[in-house]
Design a protein around this motif. Structure first.
Motif, PDB file in Angstrom:
ATOM      1  N   LEU A 448       0.864  -1.187   0.000  1.00  0.00           N
ATOM      2  CA  LEU A 448       0.000   0.000   0.000  1.00  0.00           C
ATOM      3  C   LEU A 448       0.899   1.234   0.000  1.00  0.00           C
ATOM      4  O   LEU A 448       1.646   1.462   0.956  1.00  0.00           O
ATOM      5  CB  LEU A 448      -0.899   0.010   1.227  1.00  0.00           C
ATOM      6  N   ALA A 449       0.840   2.040  -1.040  1.00  0.00           N
ATOM      7  CA  ALA A 449       1.678   3.234  -1.142  1.00  0.00           C
ATOM      8  C   ALA A 449       0.855   4.480  -0.850  1.00  0.00           C
ATOM      9  O   ALA A 449      -0.311   4.576  -1.241  1.00  0.00           O
ATOM     10  CB  ALA A 449       2.293   3.344  -2.535  1.00  0.00           C
ATOM     11  N   THR A 450       1.474   5.417  -0.159  1.00  0.00           N
ATOM     12  CA  THR A 450       0.850   6.712   0.094  1.00  0.00           C
ATOM     13  C   THR A 450       1.946   7.710   0.419  1.00  0.00           C
ATOM     14  O   THR A 450       3.136   7.379   0.385  1.00  0.00           O
ATOM     15  CB  THR A 450      -0.185   6.612   1.235  1.00  0.00           C
ATOM     16  N   ILE A 451       1.563   8.958   0.755  1.00  0.00           N
ATOM     17  CA  ILE A 451       2.547   9.973   1.107  1.00  0.00           C
ATOM     18  C   ILE A 451       2.761   9.967   2.620  1.00  0.00           C
ATOM     19  O   ILE A 451       1.906   9.482   3.363  1.00  0.00           O
ATOM     20  CB  ILE A 451       2.123  11.377   0.610  1.00  0.00           C
ATOM     21  N   PRO A 452       3.885  10.494   3.119  1.00  0.00           N
ATOM     22  CA  PRO A 452       4.164  10.448   4.569  1.00  0.00           C
ATOM     23  C   PRO A 452       3.071  11.079   5.425  1.00  0.00           C
ATOM     24  O   PRO A 452       2.845  10.645   6.563  1.00  0.00           O
ATOM     25  CB  PRO A 452       5.485  11.220   4.686  1.00  0.00           C
ATOM     26  N   GLN A 453       2.382  12.090   4.892  1.00  0.00           N
ATOM     27  CA  GLN A 453       1.344  12.765   5.671  1.00  0.00           C
ATOM     28  C   GLN A 453       0.172  11.836   5.988  1.00  0.00           C
ATOM     29  O   GLN A 453      -0.594  12.107   6.913  1.00  0.00           O
ATOM     30  CB  GLN A 453       0.840  14.004   4.915  1.00  0.00           C
ATOM     31  N   TYR A 454       0.012  10.751   5.242  1.00  0.00           N
ATOM     32  CA  TYR A 454      -1.087   9.810   5.480  1.00  0.00           C
ATOM     33  C   TYR A 454      -0.593   8.511   6.108  1.00  0.00           C
ATOM     34  O   TYR A 454      -1.281   7.493   6.058  1.00  0.00           O
ATOM     35  CB  TYR A 454      -1.822   9.500   4.168  1.00  0.00           C
ATOM     36  N   ALA A 455       0.585   8.555   6.726  1.00  0.00           N
ATOM     37  CA  ALA A 455       1.158   7.334   7.308  1.00  0.00           C
ATOM     38  C   ALA A 455       0.250   6.757   8.392  1.00  0.00           C
ATOM     39  O   ALA A 455       0.078   5.535   8.485  1.00  0.00           O
ATOM     40  CB  ALA A 455       2.542   7.628   7.876  1.00  0.00           C
ATOM     41  N   ALA A 456      -0.341   7.627   9.225  1.00  0.00           N
ATOM     42  CA  ALA A 456      -1.209   7.144  10.299  1.00  0.00           C
ATOM     43  C   ALA A 456      -2.449   6.462   9.725  1.00  0.00           C
ATOM     44  O   ALA A 456      -2.893   5.418  10.231  1.00  0.00           O
ATOM     45  CB  ALA A 456      -1.614   8.304  11.213  1.00  0.00           C
ATOM     46  N   ASP A 457      -3.019   7.032   8.666  1.00  0.00           N
ATOM     47  CA  ASP A 457      -4.189   6.414   8.018  1.00  0.00           C
ATOM     48  C   ASP A 457      -3.808   5.044   7.459  1.00  0.00           C
ATOM     49  O   ASP A 457      -4.558   4.072   7.601  1.00  0.00           O
ATOM     50  CB  ASP A 457      -4.698   7.304   6.891  1.00  0.00           C
ATOM     51  N   ALA A 458      -2.653   4.990   6.806  1.00  0.00           N
ATOM     52  CA  ALA A 458      -2.206   3.730   6.215  1.00  0.00           C
ATOM     53  C   ALA A 458      -2.015   2.657   7.275  1.00  0.00           C
ATOM     54  O   ALA A 458      -2.357   1.484   7.068  1.00  0.00           O
ATOM     55  CB  ALA A 458      -0.905   3.953   5.438  1.00  0.00           C
ATOM     56  N   GLU A 459      -1.480   3.049   8.432  1.00  0.00           N
ATOM     57  CA  GLU A 459      -1.257   2.088   9.508  1.00  0.00           C
ATOM     58  C   GLU A 459      -2.592   1.551  10.037  1.00  0.00           C
ATOM     59  O   GLU A 459      -2.714   0.344  10.330  1.00  0.00           O
ATOM     60  CB  GLU A 459      -0.469   2.751  10.638  1.00  0.00           C
ATOM     61  N   MET A 460      -3.611   2.407  10.150  1.00  0.00           N
ATOM     62  CA  MET A 460      -4.923   1.934  10.599  1.00  0.00           C
ATOM     63  C   MET A 460      -5.534   0.962   9.585  1.00  0.00           C
ATOM     64  O   MET A 460      -6.143  -0.040   9.955  1.00  0.00           O
ATOM     65  CB  MET A 460      -5.859   3.120  10.816  1.00  0.00           C
ATOM     66  N   ILE A 461      -5.354   1.274   8.297  1.00  0.00           N
ATOM     67  CA  ILE A 461      -5.857   0.367   7.253  1.00  0.00           C
ATOM     68  C   ILE A 461      -5.128  -0.971   7.342  1.00  0.00           C
ATOM     69  O   ILE A 461      -5.734  -2.039   7.200  1.00  0.00           O
ATOM     70  CB  ILE A 461      -5.679   1.016   5.865  1.00  0.00           C
ATOM     71  N   ARG A 462      -3.812  -0.926   7.600  1.00  0.00           N
ATOM     72  CA  ARG A 462      -3.035  -2.161   7.747  1.00  0.00           C
ATOM     73  C   ARG A 462      -3.568  -2.994   8.914  1.00  0.00           C
ATOM     74  O   ARG A 462      -3.683  -4.218   8.810  1.00  0.00           O
ATOM     75  CB  ARG A 462      -1.560  -1.825   7.956  1.00  0.00           C
ATOM     76  N   GLN A 463      -3.908  -2.326  10.037  1.00  0.00           N
ATOM     77  CA  GLN A 463      -4.438  -3.049  11.201  1.00  0.00           C
ATOM     78  C   GLN A 463      -5.763  -3.727  10.874  1.00  0.00           C
ATOM     79  O   GLN A 463      -5.985  -4.886  11.231  1.00  0.00           O
ATOM     80  CB  GLN A 463      -4.627  -2.075  12.365  1.00  0.00           C
ATOM     81  N   VAL A 464      -6.651  -2.993  10.202  1.00  0.00           N
ATOM     82  CA  VAL A 464      -7.957  -3.568   9.848  1.00  0.00           C
ATOM     83  C   VAL A 464      -7.786  -4.725   8.876  1.00  0.00           C
ATOM     84  O   VAL A 464      -8.421  -5.782   9.024  1.00  0.00           O
ATOM     85  CB  VAL A 464      -8.874  -2.477   9.251  1.00  0.00           C
ATOM     86  N   CYS A 465      -6.913  -4.544   7.890  1.00  0.00           N
ATOM     87  CA  CYS A 465      -6.671  -5.627   6.928  1.00  0.00           C
ATOM     88  C   CYS A 465      -6.073  -6.848   7.616  1.00  0.00           C
ATOM     89  O   CYS A 465      -6.362  -7.989   7.246  1.00  0.00           O
ATOM     90  CB  CYS A 465      -5.746  -5.138   5.815  1.00  0.00           C
ATOM     91  N   GLY A 466      -5.238  -6.603   8.632  1.00  0.00           N
ATOM     92  CA  GLY A 466      -4.648  -7.712   9.376  1.00  0.00           C
ATOM     93  C   GLY A 466      -5.708  -8.570  10.037  1.00  0.00           C
ATOM     94  O   GLY A 466      -5.604  -9.804  10.080  1.00  0.00           O
TER      95      GLY A 466
END
Length: 594
Positions: A448-466
């Protein structure tokens, strides 16, 4: 004050010694800690004792051990030093100092409480002259105020205060109004646009605006940002001519109904040819425009704007605006109710705090979503797997992690198509995992690629996908590189879009970006849709085309909606003249205080 730094260094060297507890030490040992001479150490100890920070009982002779008692904690001294640095507008050094005292959350809270009182409206009176100042916190770093180089909302907002464009758009995005141009016209082919400039408009450095500045600004944008935001508009300009100082004619390659709307964006701000050429790549650090505020300086992360008295639409009520670029940890949303700012953007208020503030929930919002890199060989070329992954990103669980009164689910870029917030239901993880397995997904890791400003959002998506059984790896790509080839190795791309008065432009920009990683069928569908939009003068018919594109992308699971964040502005009852720009940002020019 340097003496405080010396005391902090000494105090940190004896972490197990409590205040008011004497211990033995030699003057030379202390001198070694501060890397100074024996003589200077004696002078420093005398000074610290005068400040009542410590008690020093010397014993005669260099080798004799003297008695030392610390009276003041390192937290107290650090707070005093940080406050003095802030008063000198050395924001970054103050925050760095506070962060060094890692084991003291109480110190950070005390500093935050003190810092919050420094923001808001202040008046300074000298003789009969009153200077009105708004000190404004911004939890972002400002990299540039060059309209051709901005990437972030904070930068964009300040550019709006410093620069003007040929035209502007009303907050609802329905009507285009005069700005630097008082009139314009387009020929029957709708490819040749003529703009007539106001006379007597001054740049901040004193020179009068003329048509050559407009031509230079658009040519410079094409040169500096050939793949930048809305480049598909300005790169379609094939020629410009200036028959006189107040007239410019712009020839487009083909009809483009987004062209006039593009000229309302701050990307199309007009810059002065002479000053801009002289400054070169440093123009963004010392910008010059025609706007209601002129740039007056930047020291240690404090950006200062002063009212431009010769502004063609009338002088601002405020005299000065100080924008303090705070580190994010120094301006946490969940502490908003403790802060005494007169104006707060996107702040979350407690029920008690809400009673003391007036709030406006704006129609604008940001919307986050995922698009699929359909050109990468592998799993996501399979529509069934794309559909299963869409289902597996459990929105209810995601919203729990996000938690906020301005955040809710979303399934469209268009409010009239959006079903609004859905009734929350507990996720059926068994059904989700079964759906993934049935689709052919076997637990492979997806990027999952995104910009550094959305790192927190990406991490939450990773948790849900997990929880669903999907393995995600996050790849952070700088914003200025995100539109390029760097993202093409990813499987999924996390985007955000601002749905404001420039929604049409932003959606076209998004769809052109999606073409870079779309399968041929989707690529061609997007191309046909975009061309239909750009050639359609009727706003209602354009909206219908946009909505059709969106439905097709959702059907193919090429576009996966996540959530939206409504934009709120809270302001103190003492504030007058609230006038809101896009995204709910307050227009500084109109503010005044009682």
């Amino acid at each position: 004050m340097k003496i405080r730094r010396h005391y902090l260094a000494l105090r940190r060297s004896y972490p197990t010694i409590h205040e008011n507890t004497p211990f033995e030490v030699t003057t030379q040992e202390l001198a070694n800690l501060l890397d100074c001479t024996h003589r200077n150490m004696v002078l420093l100890l005398k000074r610290m004792q005068q400040e009542e920070w410590l008690v020093w009982e010397p014993k005669r002779g260099r080798g004799n051990r003297s008695a030392l008692s610390f009276l003041v904690s390192k937290e107290q001294i650090a707070l005093q030093e940080a406050q003095e640095l802030m008063q000198k507008q050395d924001l970054h050094s103050a925050l760095e100092l506070i962060q060094q005292v890692e084991e003291s959350p109480q110190l950070r809270d005390q500093f935050q409480d003190w810092l919050s009182g420094q923001f808001g409206f202040h008046s300074e009176v000298q003789g009969k002259r009153r200077t009105d100042i708004l000190r404004f916190p911004l939890p972002q770093t400002i990299y540039s105020l060059d309209p051709a180089a901005i990437h972030y909302t904070g930068e964009s907002h300040l550019v709006n205060q410093i620069f003007d464009g040929l035209v502007r758009i009303d907050p609802k995005g329905e009507q285009i109004l005069p700005q630097l141009a008082h009139a314009w016209e387009v020929d029957e082919s709708r490819t040749r646009w003529t703009f007539y400039l106001r006379k007597g408009v001054l740049f901040h450095h004193g020179r009068e605006l003329d048509s050559s500045d407009v031509k230079y600004s658009l040519e410079r944008l094409k040169r500096l940002a050939p793949q930048g935001l809305y480049s598909w508009v300005y790169c379609d300009i094939i020629s410009m001519d200036t028959p006189d100082d107040t007239t410019i004619r712009i020839q487009l390659f083909e009809p483009n109904e987004a062209f006039l709307a593009f000229l309302t964006t701050n990307r199309a701000s007009i810059v002065p040819q002479d000053a801009c050429a002289a400054a070169g790549e440093h123009f963004g650090a010392k910008p010059i425009g025609t706007g209601p505020f002129r740039f007056a300086g930047n020291e240690q992360g404090v950006w200062i704007l002063e009212a431009f008295t010769a502004y063609f639409q009338g002088r601002a009520f405020l005299d000065r605006v100080e924008v303090w670029t705070l580190a994010e940890e120094a301006s946490q949303e969940n502490q908003a109710e403790q802060q005494s700012f007169q104006v707060m953007h996107n702040a979350r208020l407690s029920d008690m705090a809400a009673e003391r503030w007036q709030q406006v929930r704006q129609s604008g919002m940001t919307c986050k979503f995922i698009t699929v890199n359909e050109l990468k060989e592998g799993l996501l070329g399979n529509p069934s797997i794309r559909s299963a992954i869409d289902f597996a990103i459990e929105r209810t669980e995601l919203l729990k992690l996000l938690s906020g009164d301005v955040i809710e689910g979303v399934n469209s870029f268009w409010p009239d198509l959006d079903n609004g917030p859905q009734e929350a239901a507990e996720p059926d993880w068994t059904a989700i995992k079964h759906g993934l397995a049935s689709s052919g997904y076997q637990g492979e890791t997806l990027v999952l690629a995104t910009i550094p400003q959305y790192a927190a959002d990406a991490e939450m998506i990773r948790q849900v996908c997990g929880k669903s059984g999907i393995s995600l790896q996050i790849s952070l790509i700088p914003a200025e590189q995100f539109k390029g080839a760097a993202r093409m190795s990813a499987d999924l791309l996390l985007f955000a879009i601002m749905l404001d008065e420039h929604r049409e432009l932003r959606l076209i920009d998004l769809y052109k970006s999606m073409q870079q990683h779309a399968q041929p069928e989707i690529h061609d569908m997007l191309e046909r849709g975009i061309q239909s939009i750009l050639s359609e003068p009727d706003r209602t018919l354009r909206a219908a085309i946009f909505k059709d594109i969106e439905e097709r992308l959702k059907e193919k699971n090429s576009l996966i909606f996540l959530y939206r964040k409504h934009l709120k502005t809270a302001f103190h009852p003492s504030v007058r003249g609230i006038s809101l720009e896009s995204l709910g940002w307050v227009r500084f020019r109109d503010l005044w205080f009682t």
